[in-house]
Each structure stands twice: as C-alpha cells, then as structure tokens.
Design a protein around this motif. Structure first.
Motif, PDB file in Angstrom:
ATOM      1  N   LYS A 182       0.857  -1.166   0.000  1.00 38.39           N
ATOM      2  CA  LYS A 182       0.000   0.000   0.000  1.00 38.39           C
ATOM      3  C   LYS A 182       0.900   1.224   0.000  1.00 38.39           C
ATOM      4  O   LYS A 182       1.852   1.301   0.776  1.00 38.39           O
ATOM      5  N   LYS A 213       1.476   5.689  -0.657  1.00 34.51           N
ATOM      6  CA  LYS A 213       0.930   7.048  -0.626  1.00 34.51           C
ATOM      7  C   LYS A 213       1.639   7.845  -1.706  1.00 34.51           C
ATOM      8  O   LYS A 213       2.877   7.904  -1.716  1.00 34.51           O
ATOM      9  N   SER A 246      -2.956  10.474  -2.561  1.00 31.75           N
ATOM     10  CA  SER A 246      -3.807   9.288  -2.632  1.00 31.75           C
ATOM     11  C   SER A 246      -3.098   8.077  -2.041  1.00 31.75           C
ATOM     12  O   SER A 246      -1.872   7.959  -2.116  1.00 31.75           O
ATOM     13  N   GLU A 247      -3.883   7.179  -1.461  1.00 34.60           N
ATOM     14  CA  GLU A 247      -3.350   5.937  -0.906  1.00 34.60           C
ATOM     15  C   GLU A 247      -4.078   4.767  -1.552  1.00 34.60           C
ATOM     16  O   GLU A 247      -5.303   4.803  -1.721  1.00 34.60           O
ATOM     17  N   GLU A 249       5.764   4.162   1.433  1.00 31.45           N
ATOM     18  CA  GLU A 249       5.081   2.866   1.472  1.00 31.45           C
ATOM     19  C   GLU A 249       4.452   2.749   2.845  1.00 31.45           C
ATOM     20  O   GLU A 249       5.135   2.904   3.863  1.00 31.45           O
ATOM     21  N   LEU A 250       3.148   2.496   2.869  1.00 28.54           N
ATOM     22  CA  LEU A 250       2.417   2.438   4.130  1.00 28.54           C
ATOM     23  C   LEU A 250       2.458   1.031   4.705  1.00 28.54           C
ATOM     24  O   LEU A 250       2.383   0.037   3.977  1.00 28.54           O
TER      25      LEU A 250
END
Length: 241
Positions: free
Chosen positions: A155, A157, A180-181, A239-240
């Motif tokens: 995921k 960002k 945006s994610e 990077e989430l």
C-alpha cells in the motif's frame, strides 16, 4: 458456481429418468408439489444456460451411479476439481470472446485514435531519458528516491498528475492538494509495474500504453477514450505499513 452446477445437475437428473420414464403429473396438488416443480424448472433453465453440451445419457448414468454408489467411472473426490476446471475454462473462453468483440467494436469507432496513440509511443520511446520495459511501459526518472522499493502487494501514498497525450487532465491529486493511498495490486497494470520501480521520495513520469491501462474500455463520464495512452507524473511519498 461449481457447487451450484453440481446441484443443478443432480436436480435435473431427478426429473429426467432414463428413456423419459417417470411419473408425469398433470397438476400440482400441494405446496411441496409446487416447490418441487419450481426447483426443477429453475435448475433446468440454469443448466441450459451454463452447460449446453451435456451428454444426457452419461448425465443420468452418473446420477444413478452416485445414488447407489456402484459402477462409478470417476472417484467422488475428483468430481469438484473436474467440474471447477471445466467451468473455469468455459468462463475464460467466454470472457475472451467478449473482450475480442469489445475490441473489434472499439477499433471500428476509434481506429484512428488508436493509431495516433501508438505513433506517440513509438516516437516517445526514442527520446532521451525514456526507458521502455518489456511490457511496453515507458518512463522517465525525474528524481530518484531512497530506501526499499514497494512490492506488488504494498500500500502506497502518492501524489500524481494524469493527462492524455494532448495534455488533457483527467485526474490529479496534485490539483486536489490531497495525496492518494492505494494497494498496488488494485490499480491499472501500468501503475502496479511502474511504482515498483520507485523508491520513496522518487518522482517518475510514466507513459502507459492502453494495454496496461483501460484498453478498449471507455471510462464513463470522463475524457479517457478506448486505446488511450495515459501520462502520469508520480511522486512516491511513502510505502504504508
């Protein structure tokens, strides 16, 4: 789908005894009669829609062998796998045919537009700094980042600005001033591949062929036509976890 079709086959066989020999009723005398008949009709319609190639003799033989558990030509444990593989293949063939029909229809209407976008990519890939991957994705490194590259399941960002080859803006988190994610395996193929090339803090410009974007499918309510090449400036913020 497989479980439903198995039930359908069994249901049809109940009302399809060999050589048409079964007790045919002329009326429905109670609720159970009505429900039983309705289930039979429903299953018949389903099997006609999903399995036109049925061999009726073997279908009935299989039902009878299953009832008395004798003379079976297949192992019961193998049946779900056999059915699943068959109907998956049939569904893939059906989807492929629909896609081919869609492409043919789109080419008839947008053939010149498709050529225009293909010409753009052919010329663009010869420009300084443009890298072309095996899939046809083109990109330019505007700024490199540091750290680990994301994976296809990551995921991320990002900030991005998306245009068509004529400069028409169709989407922009930059203009919205809100990053945006999203998960990389839930976006178009060009994004999934491209962002995995980047490290956090990097900024790339992508030129995404229609095959890696929306193909022959128009985007409702927007400027993206079939066969559109999409141009994105993307900044990978993080990077989430």
């Amino acid at each position: 789908m497989t479980k439903f079709l198995i039930a359908t086959l069994v249901g049809i066989s109940v009302v399809s005894c060999s050589n048409g020999q079964y007790n045919s009723k002329k009326s429905l005398d109670n609720q159970i009669d009505t429900i039983s008949y309705a289930v039979g009709l429903n299953m018949a319609n389903q099997i006609k829609a999903n399995f036109e190639e049925v061999n009726e003799d073997l279908f009935i033989q299989g039902f009878k062998n299953g009832i008395d558990s004798t003379n079976m030509l297949l192992e019961v444990k193998d049946v779900p796998v056999i059915l699943r593989k068959y109907f998956q293949k049939k569904n893939e063939e059906r989807m492929k045919k629909l896609q081919e029909e869609q492409i043919k229809k789109a080419e008839a209407e947008f053939g010149e537009f498709k050529k225009e976008n293909e010409k753009f990519l052919e010329e663009n890939k010869t420009k300084d700094g443009v890298v072309t991957t095996a899939s046809g994705l083109q990109y330019v490194v505007l700024k490199e980042g540091q750290g680990e590259k994301p994976k296809a399941t990551s995921k991320v960002k990002v900030h991005y600005h998306g245009t068509l080859i004529d400069g028409t803006v169709f989407d922009s988190s930059v203009e919205r001033k809100t990053p945006s994610e999203f998960f990389l395996n839930r976006v178009i193929k060009g994004w999934t591949e491209g962002i995995q090339l980047m490290k956090p803090g990097a900024k790339y410009k992508f030129f995404i062929p229609s095959e890696l974007a929306y193909g022959a499918t128009p985007r409702a309510g927007g400027p993206i036509k079939p066969f559109s090449t999409l141009v994105f400036e993307v900044e990978l913020l993080e990077e989430l976890k």
